[in-house]
Design an enzyme around this catalytic site. Structure first.
Site, PDB file in Angstrom:
ATOM      1  N   HIS A 265     -14.293 -11.738   8.923  1.00  0.00           N
ATOM      2  CA  HIS A 265     -13.468 -10.599   9.359  1.00  0.00           C
ATOM      3  C   HIS A 265     -12.325 -11.083  10.234  1.00  0.00           C
ATOM      4  O   HIS A 265     -11.183 -10.638  10.090  1.00  0.00           O
ATOM      5  CB  HIS A 265     -14.294  -9.609  10.196  1.00  0.00           C
ATOM      6  CG  HIS A 265     -15.336  -8.835   9.454  1.00  0.00           C
ATOM      7  ND1 HIS A 265     -16.634  -8.739   9.889  1.00  0.00           N
ATOM      8  CD2 HIS A 265     -15.278  -8.108   8.313  1.00  0.00           C
ATOM      9  CE1 HIS A 265     -17.328  -7.980   9.066  1.00  0.00           C
ATOM     10  NE2 HIS A 265     -16.532  -7.588   8.083  1.00  0.00           N
TER      11      HIS A 265
ATOM     12  N   LYS B 109     -25.031   2.762   4.265  1.00  0.00           N
ATOM     13  CA  LYS B 109     -25.719   1.687   4.993  1.00  0.00           C
ATOM     14  C   LYS B 109     -26.384   2.217   6.254  1.00  0.00           C
ATOM     15  O   LYS B 109     -25.847   3.108   6.909  1.00  0.00           O
ATOM     16  CB  LYS B 109     -24.707   0.596   5.421  1.00  0.00           C
ATOM     17  CG  LYS B 109     -24.039  -0.146   4.285  1.00  0.00           C
ATOM     18  CD  LYS B 109     -23.060  -1.164   4.870  1.00  0.00           C
ATOM     19  CE  LYS B 109     -22.315  -1.941   3.800  1.00  0.00           C
ATOM     20  NZ  LYS B 109     -21.223  -2.766   4.378  1.00  0.00           N
TER      21      LYS B 109
ATOM     22  N   ARG C  79     -13.993 -10.775  -1.348  1.00  0.00           N
ATOM     23  CA  ARG C  79     -14.572 -12.115  -1.556  1.00  0.00           C
ATOM     24  C   ARG C  79     -14.832 -12.401  -3.021  1.00  0.00           C
ATOM     25  O   ARG C  79     -14.917 -13.560  -3.425  1.00  0.00           O
ATOM     26  CB  ARG C  79     -15.900 -12.226  -0.792  1.00  0.00           C
ATOM     27  CG  ARG C  79     -15.770 -12.306   0.700  1.00  0.00           C
ATOM     28  CD  ARG C  79     -17.083 -12.036   1.363  1.00  0.00           C
ATOM     29  NE  ARG C  79     -17.546 -10.697   0.998  1.00  0.00           N
ATOM     30  CZ  ARG C  79     -18.530 -10.058   1.576  1.00  0.00           C
ATOM     31  NH1 ARG C  79     -19.212 -10.621   2.525  1.00  0.00           N
ATOM     32  NH2 ARG C  79     -18.861  -8.849   1.191  1.00  0.00           N
TER      33      ARG C  79
ATOM     34  N   SER D 280     -21.703  -9.751   6.931  1.00  0.00           N
ATOM     35  CA  SER D 280     -22.503  -9.134   7.998  1.00  0.00           C
ATOM     36  C   SER D 280     -23.969  -9.092   7.582  1.00  0.00           C
ATOM     37  O   SER D 280     -24.861  -9.247   8.425  1.00  0.00           O
ATOM     38  CB  SER D 280     -21.996  -7.720   8.284  1.00  0.00           C
ATOM     39  OG  SER D 280     -20.682  -7.759   8.801  1.00  0.00           O
TER      40      SER D 280
END
Ligand code: PNS
Length: 162
Positions: free
Chosen positions: A17, A41, A90, A128
């Protein structure tokens, strides 16, 4: 003035990040990094903790401000006068997710554009999710998490553990 919002769960903020935030700060005049709610989440860290880690991590960047927001991203961007949303990608899965979110945000506010920044190779494996695993199993966080965020984390208890 070109203002951008870099939103995310930041559960917790990672070095991946930080690389994206620094790059965004070099492109835009002002960047708001905002810890938000991803309804898909269940976070390990509370929004206050996610904000505290994010805020400490970006303190050294003069044109970056950390905030927390529990509403719609499009509403937050409007409040900040931001016309750009920044997201990191990504891989193809990230791209598909972000393309869908970009379309939703554009539908909510036709003036909002999403800018996708490709992650640098050295951060492709950093997420994360993997950091939360490292926290859970007590492994070192320094390779993945900014030092200022690790300092904040010290002493906090994992919300997911009884
Ligand atoms: O780091 P994440 O979990 O990929 O970030 C996703 C996030 C928090 C940016 C996204 O869930 C979000 O925008 N939440 C705010 C609520 C919202 O605006 N939802 C509609 C856009 S999909």
């Amino acid at each position: 003035m070109n203002i951008a919002v870099f939103p995310g769960s930041f559960d917790p903020v990672t070095l991946g990040h930080m690389d994206l935030i620094r790059r965004a700060a070099g492109i835009f005049d002002r960047v708001y990094v905002c810890a938000m709610v991803n309804s898909g989440k269940t976070p390990m860290f509370t929004k206050e903790q996610r904000f505290a880690m994010l805020s400490a991590a970006v303190a050294e960047l003069p044109n970056v401000t950390a905030e927390v927001w529990t509403g719609l991203l499009a509403d937050y961007a409007a409040e900040k006068g931001a016309r750009y949303l920044i997201k990191g990608v990504r891989n193809g899965t990230d791209f598909d997710t972000e393309l869908g979110m970009a379309q939703i945000n554009r539908a909510l506010d036709a003036t909002l554009d999403t800018v996708l920044l490709p992650a640098r190779t050295e951060f492709l494996h950093v997420s994360s999710t993997m950091v939360r695993e490292m926290v859970k199993y007590g492994r070192p966080l320094a390779p993945y998490v900014p030092a200022a965020a690790i300092e904040q984390m010290k002493g906090w208890k994992d919300n997911g553990e009884s």
